[in-house]
Scaffold this motif. Structure first.
Motif, PDB file in Angstrom:
ATOM      1  N   VAL A   1     -15.384  29.663  38.879  1.00 16.74           N
ATOM      2  CA  VAL A   1     -16.191  29.978  40.057  1.00 16.74           C
ATOM      3  C   VAL A   1     -16.558  28.671  40.737  1.00 16.74           C
ATOM      4  O   VAL A   1     -16.747  27.648  40.066  1.00 16.74           O
ATOM      5  N   TRP A   2     -16.647  28.688  42.043  1.00 18.66           N
ATOM      6  CA  TRP A   2     -16.937  27.480  42.810  1.00 18.66           C
ATOM      7  C   TRP A   2     -18.305  27.529  43.461  1.00 18.66           C
ATOM      8  O   TRP A   2     -18.842  28.610  43.731  1.00 18.66           O
ATOM      9  N   SER A   3     -18.827  26.342  43.742  1.00 18.64           N
ATOM     10  CA  SER A   3     -19.921  26.164  44.690  1.00 18.64           C
ATOM     11  C   SER A   3     -19.307  25.460  45.891  1.00 18.64           C
ATOM     12  O   SER A   3     -18.921  24.291  45.799  1.00 18.64           O
ATOM     13  N   ALA A   4     -19.193  26.181  47.007  1.00 14.68           N
ATOM     14  CA  ALA A   4     -18.363  25.686  48.113  1.00 14.68           C
ATOM     15  C   ALA A   4     -19.135  25.414  49.395  1.00 14.68           C
ATOM     16  O   ALA A   4     -18.535  25.288  50.461  1.00 14.68           O
ATOM     17  N   ARG A   5     -20.459  25.276  49.298  1.00 13.00           N
ATOM     18  CA  ARG A   5     -21.249  25.152  50.533  1.00 13.00           C
ATOM     19  C   ARG A   5     -21.081  23.810  51.228  1.00 13.00           C
ATOM     20  O   ARG A   5     -21.402  23.684  52.402  1.00 13.00           O
ATOM     21  N   SER A   6     -20.626  22.790  50.524  1.00 18.14           N
ATOM     22  CA  SER A   6     -20.444  21.475  51.146  1.00 18.14           C
ATOM     23  C   SER A   6     -19.186  20.828  50.590  1.00 18.14           C
ATOM     24  O   SER A   6     -18.654  21.241  49.548  1.00 18.14           O
ATOM     25  N   ALA A   7     -18.701  19.794  51.278  1.00 20.10           N
ATOM     26  CA  ALA A   7     -17.444  19.162  50.881  1.00 20.10           C
ATOM     27  C   ALA A   7     -17.532  18.565  49.477  1.00 20.10           C
ATOM     28  O   ALA A   7     -16.588  18.691  48.678  1.00 20.10           O
ATOM     29  N   TRP A   8     -18.666  17.920  49.139  1.00 19.49           N
ATOM     30  CA  TRP A   8     -18.763  17.311  47.817  1.00 19.49           C
ATOM     31  C   TRP A   8     -18.809  18.371  46.723  1.00 19.49           C
ATOM     32  O   TRP A   8     -18.251  18.177  45.630  1.00 19.49           O
ATOM     33  N   ARG A   9     -19.445  19.502  47.011  1.00 22.32           N
ATOM     34  CA  ARG A   9     -19.462  20.593  46.040  1.00 22.32           C
ATOM     35  C   ARG A   9     -18.055  21.155  45.831  1.00 22.32           C
ATOM     36  O   ARG A   9     -17.671  21.503  44.706  1.00 22.32           O
ATOM     37  N   ARG A  10     -17.288  21.265  46.901  1.00 26.38           N
ATOM     38  CA  ARG A  10     -15.930  21.779  46.766  1.00 26.38           C
ATOM     39  C   ARG A  10     -15.060  20.826  45.945  1.00 26.38           C
ATOM     40  O   ARG A  10     -14.272  21.269  45.099  1.00 26.38           O
ATOM     41  N   ARG A  11     -15.202  19.530  46.188  1.00 29.31           N
ATOM     42  CA  ARG A  11     -14.412  18.566  45.409  1.00 29.31           C
ATOM     43  C   ARG A  11     -14.794  18.613  43.935  1.00 29.31           C
ATOM     44  O   ARG A  11     -13.925  18.578  43.046  1.00 29.31           O
TER      45      ARG A  11
END
Length: 247
Positions: free
Chosen positions: A175-185
């Motif tokens: 599962v991802w936390s995708a709210r910001s670019a650093w979270r996606r990376r």
């Protein structure tokens, strides 16, 4: 080695975010027979009731007809209980999430809300086996309520639980936390490590959220990961279907 499976799960399914999911679902359909488990919210945040969206209900009808599973995912998917009073409550309900709908419910509150959700499925003639609490947070009262209902399973991030006795079954999930670019990376780095670690796991769940679909980086990751697991021989299944193989 016994056959392994991959379970594709769409969280927070509601009329307002079908536009986010649609291109991804169409891409998955193009891969062939890949069943999907849809975690359906009957009235997202008190402002997106399924009752008011006949076209979306027909879409879900069509998904059931093609072999997908619909599961109950809370009722409102928002925490509408009195404000937190302790540091732990504040951490869980304001830092970790604002959407832990079933985290503070009493037995009676949880039972009533679950009955309401089950009634939505019954009115639409949708089969129902599973309940997944928003943010996977459940009070003791919720657990007690689930023991009284005709449901087959619930889950947390790394397990499925057979009801009514909450028998735990390992079912690791990405599962991802995708709210910001650093979270996606960071999410991709963690997911790559976990996928390698779980290479021989009997089942892996892919837990997608609408926000993942709003960014090319995360959307491409999920489609490529699904394709990679299918190419590796994992059998795509719904949650309910996979549990049925373990009876």
């Amino acid at each position: 080695m016994a056959e392994t499976a991959v379970l594709l799960v769409l969280h927070d399914v509601a009329p307002h975010n079908w536009a986010d999911y649609r291109p991804f679902v169409e891409a998955v359909d193009a891969l062939g027979a890949v069943p999907i488990t849809w975690l359906v919210v009957p009235d997202f945040h008190h402002r997106d009731a399924l009752h008011d969206h006949a076209e979306f209900r027909r879409l879900l009808d069509s998904r059931v007809a093609r072999g997908d599973e619909l599961a109950l995912h809370g009722y409102y998917h928002c925490d509408d209980q009195p404000a937190p009073r302790t540091p732990k409550d504040w951490l869980m309900r304001r830092v970790y999430t604002h959407e832990g709908e079933f985290y503070r419910l009493s037995y009676v509150q949880a039972l009533n809300r679950l009955h309401e959700g089950i009634a939505v499925f019954q009115r639409n003639d949708w089969p129902l086996s599973g309940f997944v609490a928003p943010a996977w947070l459940m009070s003791q009262g919720t657990r007690q309520a689930l023991r009284q209902l005709p449901l087959s399973y619930t889950s947390d991030p790394q397990h499925l639980y057979r009801l009514p006795d909450f028998t735990r079954i390992d079912a690791p999930g990405l599962v991802w936390s995708a709210r910001s670019a650093w979270r996606r990376r960071l999410s991709k780095a963690l997911s790559d490590c976990r996928e390698h670690r779980w290479k021989t796991a009997q089942v892996i769940r892919l837990g997608l959220h609408p926000v993942d679909m709003r960014h090319e980086f995360s959307r491409r990751y999920w489609l490529e990961t699904l394709q990679r697991m299918l190419n590796a021989g994992r059998i795509p299944m719904t949650k309910a279907a996979w549990l049925a193989t373990r009876s």
